[in-house]
Write an enzyme that holds these catalytic residues in place. Structure first.
Site, PDB file in Angstrom:
ATOM      1  N   LYS A 201      33.581  29.651  27.764  1.00 31.28           N
ATOM      2  CA  LYS A 201      34.629  29.900  28.767  1.00 31.28           C
ATOM      3  C   LYS A 201      34.389  29.026  29.992  1.00 31.28           C
ATOM      4  CE  LYS A 201      36.092  33.493  32.055  1.00 31.28           C
ATOM      5  NZ  LYS A 201      35.853  34.880  32.507  1.00 31.28           N
ATOM      6  N   ASP A 206      38.115  31.626  39.669  1.00 28.20           N
ATOM      7  CA  ASP A 206      38.989  32.701  39.203  1.00 28.20           C
ATOM      8  C   ASP A 206      39.406  33.582  40.372  1.00 28.20           C
ATOM      9  OD1 ASP A 206      40.394  34.527  37.727  1.00 28.20           O
ATOM     10  OD2 ASP A 206      38.618  35.570  36.963  1.00 28.20           O
ATOM     11  N   LYS A 213      42.216  39.326  42.511  1.00 33.05           N
ATOM     12  CA  LYS A 213      40.980  40.073  42.728  1.00 33.05           C
ATOM     13  C   LYS A 213      40.827  40.453  44.199  1.00 33.05           C
ATOM     14  CE  LYS A 213      38.200  37.471  39.317  1.00 33.05           C
ATOM     15  NZ  LYS A 213      37.767  38.585  38.447  1.00 33.05           N
ATOM     16  N   ASP A 224      32.216  31.335  37.031  1.00 37.67           N
ATOM     17  CA  ASP A 224      32.970  31.854  35.894  1.00 37.67           C
ATOM     18  C   ASP A 224      33.115  30.828  34.772  1.00 37.67           C
ATOM     19  OD1 ASP A 224      34.067  34.169  34.855  1.00 37.67           O
ATOM     20  OD2 ASP A 224      36.111  33.664  35.441  1.00 37.67           O
ATOM     21  N   ASP A 283      44.159  38.561  35.283  1.00 43.80           N
ATOM     22  CA  ASP A 283      42.734  38.466  35.568  1.00 43.80           C
ATOM     23  C   ASP A 283      41.901  38.613  34.293  1.00 43.80           C
ATOM     24  OD1 ASP A 283      40.510  38.098  37.150  1.00 43.80           O
ATOM     25  OD2 ASP A 283      40.319  40.218  37.685  1.00 43.80           O
ATOM     26  N   GLU A 285      41.919  36.213  32.012  1.00 42.54           N
ATOM     27  CA  GLU A 285      42.297  34.858  31.608  1.00 42.54           C
ATOM     28  C   GLU A 285      41.312  34.213  30.649  1.00 42.54           C
ATOM     29  OE1 GLU A 285      38.998  34.278  33.853  1.00 42.54           O
ATOM     30  OE2 GLU A 285      40.674  35.560  34.425  1.00 42.54           O
ATOM     31  N   ARG A 287      39.782  35.202  27.981  1.00 41.71           N
ATOM     32  CA  ARG A 287      40.028  35.362  26.545  1.00 41.71           C
ATOM     33  C   ARG A 287      41.204  34.513  26.072  1.00 41.71           C
ATOM     34  NH1 ARG A 287      40.584  41.692  27.258  1.00 41.71           N
ATOM     35  NH2 ARG A 287      39.151  41.097  28.928  1.00 41.71           N
TER      36      ARG A 287
END
Length: 436
Positions: A201, A206, A213, A224, A283, A285, A287
């Site tokens: 990933k 993010d 968030k 991230d 949020d 994202e 996956r």
């Protein structure tokens, strides 16, 4: 002459606990911190085992711990005010081929971890998808590896709808990086071994997108993309050590930002291969970019094993804390081997169930699948995320590592350093080295 004339200026006595690999690694880390700022640190080659193999294993643990704990986070002020680096480590004891190999393995593993830390700790004001792709290209080229970078046009032409949607709200456009290592054939024969594809990933920052968030939760989000950094560092280290298996790293890179083109809760996306996905929370994202890359790997790369690694869910941190990563898989042998590699490296994993009854949580009435749970009573956020990812691996043997808890640390402890921990590179490198 005084009795202390000629002795070193400082003596540091480090206990080795029960003499286990973990204890020796932690002893090396303690030595690094105790000698920081000195020019040279000299230590006996610690060994609690019998024979050269045991001795080499123990020395590797000490050296690895020393190197890992010596890491200093990159700083914008470093050029003007150099930080205090580690002392040069000098080992006293016998030399030999096994010891030399152990020292090389320790160095390569520690440098792989530190590469992950460097990349993940780089501020997102510098580190956008294009920057990571450029770093990956340069490192792969220097290592003599094959590398391919897809930009927005290529991603659109080939149908990478997840990566494009996640990156749509940002001025920094997404990328997909593929780095491939193929072992050299022996005596002109065919390349043996397996093909392992590692998908990481790569969300370079993010915000949560439109499902934004809280401020506090955004602060560590430069890390991230740790999964992508792990995938890159692993393939580079595998090449350095000459592992006997083909390794391909896939880095789906995007910045999940807020903008006029941001994807929305309620949207339906079409990811690589044609699967439609209902969006419930922007949020979640990670996956989506993984779905694209996993489906691509299944369709185009013919892996013998697919591994994905991601700072994916807060749920795994609630369940396992920060000492174990969540491990899901459809291949029992790979799961067992990764558990063993985790015990060996200290990057521990905990096998988690793919509970079939929870699959209904990602069922959608308007698309092939929903990407987050539709049933708040089920919970199990890390499990349902894994069940979502499983849909994109076809019939391939597959393993998923959720490193949301282990990928970041709030303070130095043993060989782990504050910020990005680099977790996963040594684990996967050990797995590849042990793979028969």
């Amino acid at each position: 002459m005084l009795p202390w004339t000629g002795l070193p200026l400082r003596l540091v006595l480090v206990g080795v606990g029960d003499g286990s690999t973990t204890a020796l690694r932690r002893a090396g880390a303690a030595l690094a911190r105790a000698t920081r700022g000195l020019r040279v640190a000299t230590t006996l080659g610690a060994s609690t085992g019998h024979g050269p193999a045991a001795g080499a294993r123990d020395v590797r643990a000490v050296v690895e711990g020393y190197l890992l704990a010596s890491y200093r986070m990159p700083s914008a002020a470093t050029a003007a005010t150099p930080g205090v680096g580690p002392a040069e480590l000098v080992l006293l004891g016998r030399s030999g081929a096994e010891l030399d190999a152990a020292l090389r393995a320790a160095t390569v593993a520690a440098e792989a971890t530190c590469l992950v830390r460097d990349l993940a700790n780089t501020p997102s004001s510098t580190k956008d998808p294009a920057w990571v792709a450029d770093r990956a290209r340069r490192l792969a080229t220097q290592a003599g590896l094959a590398v391919q970078v897809l930009g927005p046009r290529e991603l659109a032409a080939q149908g990478f709808g997840g990566i494009l949607a996640v990156g749509a709200g940002s001025a920094s456009t997404p990328r997909l990086v593929e780095v491939s290592y193929t072992p050299v054939a022996v005596a002109g024969g065919p390349v043996a071994g397996r093909h392992v594809v590692i998908v990481g990933k790569g969300i370079t920052y993010d915000t949560g997108g439109l499902s934004i968030k809280p401020r506090e939760a955004m602060v560590p989000m430069k890390t991230d993309m740790a999964g992508a950094a792990v995938a890159l560092a692993t393939v580079l280290a595998a090449a350095r050590l000459g592992v006997a298996h083909r390794v391909t790293a896939l880095l789906p890179l995007a910045e999940n930002h807020v903008g006029g083109a941001s994807y929305r809760p309620g949207d339906v996306l079409r990811v690589y291969g044609g699967t439609t996905v209902e969006i419930a929370n922007t949020d979640a994202e990670g996956r989506l970019v993984l779905a694209d890359a996993l489906a691509y790997a299944d369709a185009r790369l013919a892996p013998d094993l697919l591994i994905d690694v991601a700072t994916l869910t807060g749920a795994i941190t609630l369940g396992l804390g920060r000492q174990h990563a969540g491990l899901y898989g459809t291949d029992a042998a790979a799961v067992q081997a990764l558990v063993a590699a985790g015990e060996s490296t200290g990057e521990r994993v905990w096998p988690m169930p793919l509970v079939e009854e929870y699959a209904e949580a990602v069922r959608s009435d308007i698309a092939d699948v929903r990407h987050v749970s539709a049933d708040s009573h089920i919970g199990a956020g890390s499990i349902t995320a894994a069940l979502f990812l499983r849909r994109f691996v076809g019939q391939r043997p597959w393993v998923h590592l959720d490193i949301a808890g282990t990928g970041r640390a709030t303070a130095d402890k043993h060989e782990v350093t504050e910020g990005a921990t680099g977790y996963g590179a040594r684990l996967l490198l050990q797995y590849l080295t042990d793979l028969g």
